[in-house]
Motif scaffolding. Structure first.
Motif, PDB file in Angstrom:
ATOM      1  N   UNK A 122     -21.200   9.968  13.532  1.00  0.00           N
ATOM      2  CA  UNK A 122     -21.258   8.583  14.009  1.00  0.00           C
ATOM      3  C   UNK A 122     -21.132   7.559  12.895  1.00  0.00           C
ATOM      4  N   UNK A 123     -20.469   7.947  11.792  1.00  0.00           N
ATOM      5  CA  UNK A 123     -20.219   7.015  10.702  1.00  0.00           C
ATOM      6  C   UNK A 123     -21.418   6.703   9.839  1.00  0.00           C
ATOM      7  N   UNK A 124     -22.544   7.381  10.104  1.00  0.00           N
ATOM      8  CA  UNK A 124     -23.787   7.096   9.363  1.00  0.00           C
ATOM      9  C   UNK A 124     -24.503   8.414   9.084  1.00  0.00           C
ATOM     10  N   UNK A 125     -24.084   9.153   8.056  1.00  0.00           N
ATOM     11  CA  UNK A 125     -24.608  10.505   7.824  1.00  0.00           C
ATOM     12  C   UNK A 125     -26.127  10.577   7.701  1.00  0.00           C
ATOM     13  N   UNK A 126     -26.719   9.726   6.881  1.00  0.00           N
ATOM     14  CA  UNK A 126     -28.169   9.792   6.676  1.00  0.00           C
ATOM     15  C   UNK A 126     -28.928   9.520   7.973  1.00  0.00           C
ATOM     16  N   UNK A 127     -28.527   8.485   8.689  1.00  0.00           N
ATOM     17  CA  UNK A 127     -29.184   8.153   9.948  1.00  0.00           C
ATOM     18  C   UNK A 127     -29.032   9.294  10.953  1.00  0.00           C
ATOM     19  N   UNK A 128     -27.849   9.869  11.019  1.00  0.00           N
ATOM     20  CA  UNK A 128     -27.610  10.975  11.944  1.00  0.00           C
ATOM     21  C   UNK A 128     -28.495  12.163  11.584  1.00  0.00           C
ATOM     22  N   UNK A 129     -28.555  12.500  10.324  1.00  0.00           N
ATOM     23  CA  UNK A 129     -29.323  13.676   9.881  1.00  0.00           C
ATOM     24  C   UNK A 129     -30.812  13.498  10.164  1.00  0.00           C
TER      25      UNK A 129
END
Length: 279
Positions: free
Chosen positions: A84-91
Motif C-alpha cells: 500500500x505504498x507505506x512499508x513500515x505502516x503496513x508491516x
C-alpha cells in the motif's frame, strides 16, 4: 587524467599507488552523484523520507539485488505497491487477510514464503526497536576495527538474530548471508554502505551512527571483483569473505576513514565502462 588504458588489462601494472588512488578518486567523483541513483537499486529507499521505510526498503532492495538493475527496481516497486505504498505502516499494522496479496510476489528464487517471513521479522523487530541498526548490534561491543572483527561480528549476529523467530522457513536462509559461511556478504555490505556512509553527494543516506564508515567492507559483486583483479587490488584466487576483506584493506590505504566510497569507482568501471569484459 588521461591514462590511455585498455579495459581488458590493468593500466596500473607497475605504477605507484598514488596514480591508482588519483584515478579511483576521479571515478568516485564521477559516479557518486545523484545521477547514479535513477538506474540503481538505491533508488528504492530514496522513494521514502521516514527512517524505517528507508531501512525496510533499503534492506529489501539489497536482498533482491541480483539480475538486471531495472528488473530489480521494477520488482521492488511492485512490492511497495503490495504494501500500500507505506512499508513500515503496513508491516506494523497489517492484519492476517492483508497478507494474501503478497502471495503473488516473486523475484527469481525469492518467493512468497520469504516475503512473509521478512514481514514477520520486521514486525517483531520494530515492535522492540526504533531502527534496524539495532539488529546489527551483537551483545558484546563492536571493537577490533583494525582487523574487521567488528563488522564481521555484526554481520554474523544479524543473521542469527534475523532467523531467531520460531519456525523460520529454512529456504529463506539462502537470502541472508554471513562471514561465518565464508560469503562475501555483498548484499548486506551494500545495504550497510547505504545506511552508514555520510557525505554530501546524496546517494548514500548516512542515517546510522553506531557502525562507522571505516568499519565497512566493500560490496564484492561480479563487476567489482573483475575490476579489482584488473587493478591488482585482489590477489586471492577464490572470491569469499576474506577476498572482500583483502580488497577493503587495500582501499583503506587510499582512504582509511571511508574506504567503501571506492565501491562507486569499481562498480562504475565494471558495469558502465565494461572493464574486464572479454569481447
Amino acid at each position: 587524467m588521461d591514462i590511455g588504458y585498455n579495459k581488458n588489462s590493468s593500466p596500473f601494472r607497475g605504477i605507484g599507488g598514488e596514480a591508482l588512488k588519483s584515478f579511483l578518486d576521479a571515478k568516485v567523483a564521477q559516479y557518486n552523484r545523484p545521477e547514479f541513483i535513477e538506474n540503481d537499486p538505491v533508488t528504492i529507499p530514496h522513494m521514502f523520507s521516514q527512517k524505517q521505510d528507508i531501512e525496510i526498503m533499503g534492506f529489501w532492495a539489497a536482498t533482491l539485488a541480483w539480475g538486471q538493475r531495472l528488473t530489480i527496481i521494477k520488482k521492488c516497486k511492485e512490492l511497495i505497491t503490495l504494501m500500500d505504498g507505506a512499508p513500515y505502516d503496513f508491516i506494523i499494522n497489517h492484519e492476517e487477510p492483508d497478507l494474501k496479496k503478497l502471495l503473488k510476489f516473486k523475484h527469481r528464487t525469492f518467493n512468497d514464503v520469504d516475503t512473509l517471513y521478512f514481514i514477520a521479522f520486521f514486525r517483531q523487530h520494530y515492535e522492540r526497536f526504533e531502527s534496524l541498526e539495532d539488529a546489527f548490534m551483537p551483545p558484546a561491543p563492536l571493537k577490533g576495527e583494525g582487523k574487521f572483527q567488528a563488522i564481521e561480528a555484526a554481520l554474523n549476529h544479524f543473521r542469527s538474530y534475523f532467523f531467531s523467530l520460531p519456525d523460520f522457513p529454512h529456504r529463506t536462509k539462502k537470502h541472508v548471508s554471513s562471514p561465518s559461511q565464508k560469503s562475501t556478504c555483498k548484499r548486506l555490505n551494500m545495504f550497510l554502505r547505504w545506511m552508514v556512509r555520510k557525505d554530501d553527494n546524496g546517494v548514500d543516506f548516512g542515517i546510522w551512527n553506531r557502525i562507522k564508515p571505516t568499519d565497512l567492507i566493500c560490496p564484492l559483486d561480479l563487476h567489482v571483483d573483475r575490476v579489482s583483479r584488473k587493478l591488482n587490488l585482489i590477489t586471492r584466487k577464490q572470491t569469499d569473505w576474506q577476498t572482500a576483506v583483502e580488497l577493503t584493506e587495500r582501499l583503506r590505504g587510499f582512504d582509511p576513514n571511508d574506504p567503501v566510497k571506492y565501491d562507486f569507482a569499481l562498480f562504475g568501471l565494471g558495469i558502465e565502462e565494461r572493464w574486464g569484459v572479454q569481447f
